[in-house]
Design an enzyme around this catalytic site. Structure first.
Site, PDB file in Angstrom:
ATOM      1  N   GLU A  35       0.846  -1.194   0.000  1.00 52.80           N
ATOM      2  CA  GLU A  35       0.000   0.000   0.000  1.00 52.80           C
ATOM      3  C   GLU A  35       0.882   1.244   0.000  1.00 52.80           C
ATOM      4  O   GLU A  35       1.853   1.333   0.762  1.00 52.80           O
ATOM      5  CB  GLU A  35      -0.905  -0.003   1.229  1.00 52.80           C
ATOM      6  CG  GLU A  35      -1.615   1.301   1.544  1.00 52.80           C
ATOM      7  CD  GLU A  35      -2.487   1.815   0.407  1.00 52.80           C
ATOM      8  OE1 GLU A  35      -2.507   3.037   0.179  1.00 52.80           O
ATOM      9  OE2 GLU A  35      -3.132   0.987  -0.271  1.00 52.80           O
ATOM     10  N   GLN A  36       0.543   2.221  -0.862  1.00 54.50           N
ATOM     11  CA  GLN A  36       1.366   3.415  -0.976  1.00 54.50           C
ATOM     12  C   GLN A  36       1.248   4.335   0.231  1.00 54.50           C
ATOM     13  O   GLN A  36       2.194   5.055   0.565  1.00 54.50           O
ATOM     14  CB  GLN A  36       1.008   4.171  -2.238  1.00 54.50           C
ATOM     15  CG  GLN A  36      -0.392   4.738  -2.262  1.00 54.50           C
ATOM     16  CD  GLN A  36      -0.705   5.453  -3.563  1.00 54.50           C
ATOM     17  OE1 GLN A  36       0.065   5.386  -4.521  1.00 54.50           O
ATOM     18  NE2 GLN A  36      -1.822   6.158  -3.594  1.00 54.50           N
ATOM     19  N   ARG A 109     -17.505   3.905   4.616  1.00 53.81           N
ATOM     20  CA  ARG A 109     -16.368   3.220   3.997  1.00 53.81           C
ATOM     21  C   ARG A 109     -15.288   2.892   5.021  1.00 53.81           C
ATOM     22  O   ARG A 109     -14.680   1.819   4.984  1.00 53.81           O
ATOM     23  CB  ARG A 109     -15.763   4.082   2.889  1.00 53.81           C
ATOM     24  CG  ARG A 109     -16.667   4.360   1.715  1.00 53.81           C
ATOM     25  CD  ARG A 109     -15.913   5.106   0.620  1.00 53.81           C
ATOM     26  NE  ARG A 109     -14.881   4.276   0.044  1.00 53.81           N
ATOM     27  CZ  ARG A 109     -15.060   3.495  -1.018  1.00 53.81           C
ATOM     28  NH1 ARG A 109     -16.240   3.446  -1.618  1.00 53.81           N
ATOM     29  NH2 ARG A 109     -14.079   2.770  -1.483  1.00 53.81           N
ATOM     30  N   TYR A 214     -28.450   8.260   2.985  1.00 54.23           N
ATOM     31  CA  TYR A 214     -28.802   7.097   3.793  1.00 54.23           C
ATOM     32  C   TYR A 214     -27.998   7.126   5.093  1.00 54.23           C
ATOM     33  O   TYR A 214     -26.938   7.774   5.166  1.00 54.23           O
ATOM     34  CB  TYR A 214     -28.532   5.793   3.026  1.00 54.23           C
ATOM     35  CG  TYR A 214     -27.207   5.737   2.315  1.00 54.23           C
ATOM     36  CD1 TYR A 214     -26.026   5.449   2.994  1.00 54.23           C
ATOM     37  CD2 TYR A 214     -27.128   5.990   0.950  1.00 54.23           C
ATOM     38  CE1 TYR A 214     -24.811   5.404   2.338  1.00 54.23           C
ATOM     39  CE2 TYR A 214     -25.921   5.952   0.287  1.00 54.23           C
ATOM     40  CZ  TYR A 214     -24.761   5.656   0.981  1.00 54.23           C
ATOM     41  OH  TYR A 214     -23.553   5.626   0.321  1.00 54.23           O
ATOM     42  N   ASP A 292     -11.789  -1.389  -8.968  1.00 59.04           N
ATOM     43  CA  ASP A 292     -11.659  -0.248  -9.859  1.00 59.04           C
ATOM     44  C   ASP A 292     -10.477  -0.364 -10.807  1.00 59.04           C
ATOM     45  O   ASP A 292     -10.457   0.283 -11.853  1.00 59.04           O
ATOM     46  CB  ASP A 292     -11.527   1.045  -9.046  1.00 59.04           C
ATOM     47  CG  ASP A 292     -12.852   1.520  -8.488  1.00 59.04           C
ATOM     48  OD1 ASP A 292     -13.899   0.988  -8.892  1.00 59.04           O
ATOM     49  OD2 ASP A 292     -12.845   2.446  -7.648  1.00 59.04           O
TER      50      ASP A 292
END
Length: 393
Positions: A35-36, A109, A214, A292
């Site tokens: 992970e960067q 998230r 929501y 993605d």
């Protein structure tokens, strides 16, 4: 999978990458995640988790934790932009779980990211490594990082987002700007009692734009997203702060629930929306993509994160249970995933127009079609799909 399990490297420790690593671990396959960022964490606001992803996350053991941090909305409802007239409502809640064996959640998230990170020990996650190069050879893949380090693997999984370095080693395409931007933010639920009283996914559809909101974080916050035509704004950053006054001006004259929601929004973030054209191939013999990096979608069908979870489980199943080695597993993975994500991608892109029709004949025809498809049964193809079972079929 063979005489020796492959050395697997996952580039990216977002939701897609962590789900890949957790899914592989569950099936007895180790991986190393690069992970960067120097520290793990998710920015952004909320997302919707449909049963097609939730049933898979439950297999990772996240059912109890998701029940704690997420919200089970009663329904999805769509309304007209100005007068709030109800266009359609799709019941969720118990009816959804009974039909599909898993609930529909709305979740922050960051909460989902923390749940996934807790499934992995510290050692396989290496922070502060920005991938700069990917070199595939017949006997392996060499990754190069901005720290000067290298890493050799038998298989590299690109989970590094829409601007994926791994994808650039496979495909020559570039992201496509949609002409849309989105404002996102969070508002304390106690500031919006009319929206917080009954947990629902609410959308207001109007000319050139729409708003969705929501509850998340156990119902303590209301997450919203509001689209606006881009004009000259093409900044693509999850952390770009925006002027709340500009957002409110863009929704002047809308229903009071929308006006009141946006009046409470501060701070607000804004970014330009991009996707890529759907492709049939996103693997070689030793490289593949998920989420993605494989099929970035516009957020107008609420399936981006769900499809990333599906990818992770399908890939893990193919790697664990095929006898064709890494290359055979990746071919199988593409075969089962490409047609499905192409269908979801098409719906997402099509909604960029359908949700934003001006008042008139086409809008009334759309509303009639939405009412016709309001019953939950029309989601069987989407919510009833089991990506892990398909991967092993």
């Amino acid at each position: 999978m063979g005489q020796r399990d492959p050395r697997i490297a996952v580039v990216g420790a977002g939701i897609a990458g962590l789900t890949v690593a957790a899914g592989l671990t569950r099936l007895g396959l180790a991986s190393t995640v690069f992970e960067q960022a120097p520290q793990l964490g998710e920015v952004g606001a909320g997302l919707q988790l449909a049963p097609n992803a939730v049933r898979l996350l439950r297999r990772l053991g996240l059912g109890r934790e998701l029940d704690r941090v997420a919200v089970r909305p009663e329904a999805i409802e769509m309304r007209r932009w100005q007068d709030g007239e109800l266009i359609m409502v799709t019941e969720l809640g118990d009816a959804c779980e009974q039909r599909y064996g898993a609930p529909y959640y709305t979740v922050h998230r960051a909460d989902l990211h923390r749940c996934l990170r807790a499934l992995l020990p510290d050692d396989p996650v290496r922070l502060g490594r920005r991938c700069r190069s990917v070199s595939e050879r017949p006997d392996g893949v060499e990754l190069g990082f901005d720290t000067g380090e290298g890493h050799r693997a038998d298989l590299v999984v690109g989970a590094d987002g829409i601007h994926s370095v791994v994808r650039a080693a496979l495909l020559p395409d570039r992201p496509r700007f949609s002409g849309e931007t989105i404002y996102r933010g969070l508002v304390r639920a106690d500031r919006l009692p009319s929206l917080a009283e009954r947990p629902r996914v609410r959308l207001w559809l109007g000319p050139g734009r729409h708003v969705v909101c929501y509850p998340v974080s156990g119902g303590d916050w209301i997450s919203f997203g509001a689209t606006v035509p881009a004009d000259d704004w093409q900044v693509e950053s999850w952390s770009a702060e925006a002027d709340p006054g500009e957002l409110r001006k863009a929704y002047q004259g809308w229903h009071p629930d929308v006006v009141n929601l946006l009046a409470e929004a501060d701070p607000v973030r804004r970014w330009a929306l991009h996707d890529r054209d759907a492709v049939d191939r996103w693997s070689t013999d030793r490289l593949t993509l998920v989420g993605d990096a494989a099929h970035p979608m516009l957020p107008f069908f609420a399936q981006g994160a769900n499809q990333a979870v599906e990818d992770a489980f399908a890939l893990a199943a193919c790697l664990a249970r095929t006898d064709g080695g890494v290359a055979g597993a990746l071919r199988r993975y593409e075969e089962v995933r490409a047609p499905r994500v192409a269908q979801v991608h098409q719906r997402s892109r099509g909604n960029a127009t359908a949700l934003h029709l001006p008042d008139g004949v086409a809008q009334r025809d759309r509303d009639a079609a939405l009412r016709h498809r309001a019953d939950l049964s029309h989601q069987d193809w989407l919510y009833g799909h089991d990506a892990e079972l398909v991967g092993t079929g």
